[in-house]
Write a protein that holds these residues in place. Sequence first.
Motif, PDB file in Angstrom:
ATOM      1  N   LEU A 103       0.834  -1.198   0.000  1.00  0.00           N
ATOM      2  CA  LEU A 103       0.000   0.000   0.000  1.00  0.00           C
ATOM      3  C   LEU A 103       0.870   1.249   0.000  1.00  0.00           C
ATOM      4  O   LEU A 103       1.991   1.241   0.477  1.00  0.00           O
ATOM      5  CB  LEU A 103      -0.913   0.006   1.229  1.00  0.00           C
ATOM      6  CG  LEU A 103      -1.822  -1.207   1.390  1.00  0.00           C
ATOM      7  CD1 LEU A 103      -2.657  -1.063   2.650  1.00  0.00           C
ATOM      8  CD2 LEU A 103      -2.713  -1.370   0.172  1.00  0.00           C
ATOM      9  N   LEU A 104       0.324   2.316  -0.537  1.00  0.00           N
ATOM     10  CA  LEU A 104       1.079   3.562  -0.625  1.00  0.00           C
ATOM     11  C   LEU A 104       0.688   4.563   0.467  1.00  0.00           C
ATOM     12  O   LEU A 104       1.217   5.671   0.495  1.00  0.00           O
ATOM     13  CB  LEU A 104       0.861   4.193  -2.001  1.00  0.00           C
ATOM     14  CG  LEU A 104       1.384   3.338  -3.159  1.00  0.00           C
ATOM     15  CD1 LEU A 104       0.984   3.964  -4.485  1.00  0.00           C
ATOM     16  CD2 LEU A 104       2.875   3.156  -3.081  1.00  0.00           C
ATOM     17  N   PHE A 105      -0.183   4.171   1.381  1.00  0.00           N
ATOM     18  CA  PHE A 105      -0.618   5.084   2.442  1.00  0.00           C
ATOM     19  C   PHE A 105       0.523   5.552   3.314  1.00  0.00           C
ATOM     20  O   PHE A 105       0.514   6.652   3.836  1.00  0.00           O
ATOM     21  CB  PHE A 105      -1.682   4.406   3.340  1.00  0.00           C
ATOM     22  CG  PHE A 105      -2.941   4.088   2.627  1.00  0.00           C
ATOM     23  CD1 PHE A 105      -3.853   5.090   2.292  1.00  0.00           C
ATOM     24  CD2 PHE A 105      -3.252   2.787   2.279  1.00  0.00           C
ATOM     25  CE1 PHE A 105      -5.028   4.799   1.634  1.00  0.00           C
ATOM     26  CE2 PHE A 105      -4.418   2.483   1.616  1.00  0.00           C
ATOM     27  CZ  PHE A 105      -5.322   3.489   1.293  1.00  0.00           C
ATOM     28  N   GLU A 106       1.530   4.711   3.489  1.00  0.00           N
ATOM     29  CA  GLU A 106       2.666   5.055   4.340  1.00  0.00           C
ATOM     30  C   GLU A 106       3.916   5.373   3.526  1.00  0.00           C
ATOM     31  O   GLU A 106       5.006   5.500   4.080  1.00  0.00           O
ATOM     32  CB  GLU A 106       2.954   3.901   5.312  1.00  0.00           C
ATOM     33  CG  GLU A 106       1.808   3.568   6.243  1.00  0.00           C
ATOM     34  CD  GLU A 106       1.445   4.737   7.164  1.00  0.00           C
ATOM     35  OE1 GLU A 106       2.335   5.497   7.591  1.00  0.00           O
ATOM     36  OE2 GLU A 106       0.249   4.902   7.447  1.00  0.00           O
ATOM     37  N   ASN A 107       3.796   5.505   2.228  1.00  0.00           N
ATOM     38  CA  ASN A 107       4.927   5.815   1.362  1.00  0.00           C
ATOM     39  C   ASN A 107       5.438   7.215   1.697  1.00  0.00           C
ATOM     40  O   ASN A 107       4.680   8.162   1.840  1.00  0.00           O
ATOM     41  CB  ASN A 107       4.479   5.736  -0.100  1.00  0.00           C
ATOM     42  CG  ASN A 107       5.616   5.972  -1.066  1.00  0.00           C
ATOM     43  OD1 ASN A 107       6.057   7.087  -1.218  1.00  0.00           O
ATOM     44  ND2 ASN A 107       6.061   4.907  -1.708  1.00  0.00           N
ATOM     45  N   ALA A 108       6.775   7.345   1.787  1.00  0.00           N
ATOM     46  CA  ALA A 108       7.386   8.615   2.190  1.00  0.00           C
ATOM     47  C   ALA A 108       7.013   9.757   1.248  1.00  0.00           C
ATOM     48  O   ALA A 108       6.765  10.877   1.699  1.00  0.00           O
ATOM     49  CB  ALA A 108       8.897   8.456   2.264  1.00  0.00           C
ATOM     50  N   ILE A 109       6.945   9.497  -0.020  1.00  0.00           N
ATOM     51  CA  ILE A 109       6.613  10.554  -0.988  1.00  0.00           C
ATOM     52  C   ILE A 109       5.164  11.009  -0.790  1.00  0.00           C
ATOM     53  O   ILE A 109       4.866  12.211  -0.834  1.00  0.00           O
ATOM     54  CB  ILE A 109       6.838  10.060  -2.430  1.00  0.00           C
ATOM     55  CG1 ILE A 109       8.331   9.846  -2.643  1.00  0.00           C
ATOM     56  CG2 ILE A 109       6.286  11.057  -3.443  1.00  0.00           C
ATOM     57  CD1 ILE A 109       8.685   9.175  -3.950  1.00  0.00           C
ATOM     58  N   ILE A 110       4.262  10.062  -0.547  1.00  0.00           N
ATOM     59  CA  ILE A 110       2.845  10.408  -0.353  1.00  0.00           C
ATOM     60  C   ILE A 110       2.671  11.208   0.939  1.00  0.00           C
ATOM     61  O   ILE A 110       1.876  12.146   1.001  1.00  0.00           O
ATOM     62  CB  ILE A 110       1.982   9.124  -0.282  1.00  0.00           C
ATOM     63  CG1 ILE A 110       2.092   8.315  -1.584  1.00  0.00           C
ATOM     64  CG2 ILE A 110       0.534   9.444   0.050  1.00  0.00           C
ATOM     65  CD1 ILE A 110       1.544   9.008  -2.796  1.00  0.00           C
ATOM     66  N   LEU A 111       3.438  10.869   1.970  1.00  0.00           N
ATOM     67  CA  LEU A 111       3.306  11.522   3.269  1.00  0.00           C
ATOM     68  C   LEU A 111       3.869  12.940   3.298  1.00  0.00           C
ATOM     69  O   LEU A 111       3.556  13.702   4.194  1.00  0.00           O
ATOM     70  CB  LEU A 111       3.967  10.682   4.360  1.00  0.00           C
ATOM     71  CG  LEU A 111       3.282   9.335   4.641  1.00  0.00           C
ATOM     72  CD1 LEU A 111       4.113   8.535   5.633  1.00  0.00           C
ATOM     73  CD2 LEU A 111       1.873   9.546   5.139  1.00  0.00           C
TER      74      LEU A 111
END
Length: 112
Positions: A103-111
């Motif tokens: 999942l991308l919810f915790e991806n550094a770029i998304i955050l």
Amino acid sequence: SNLDGEMVLVKNDINATWKAMEELVYNSKTKHIGLSNFNCQLLRQILSVARIRPTSLQIECHPHLSQAKLIRFAREAGIRVSSFSCLGGASYISLDMATVNDLLFENAIILE
């Protein structure tokens, strides 16, 4: 799924289903019909029998599943594309088809 929670495959004639959906348009029950979760092969199959072109295709699409070829094919066929699970499919975790790392919810770029 059945009562035991197991997935059960049901045979279905997608061509017949598409024809029935076209009848809904002819009978003024709906204005537009589209598809969801179809790959290029299934989309080609529908296009080969369709009297009414699908107006839209809804697919799962995110950085781990870009579906570029499918999107290009649909657009070239004049079909609008919309996506779901743009940050990854959390529902796949309970099916053991993905992990939290997918999942991308915790991806550094998304955050950021």
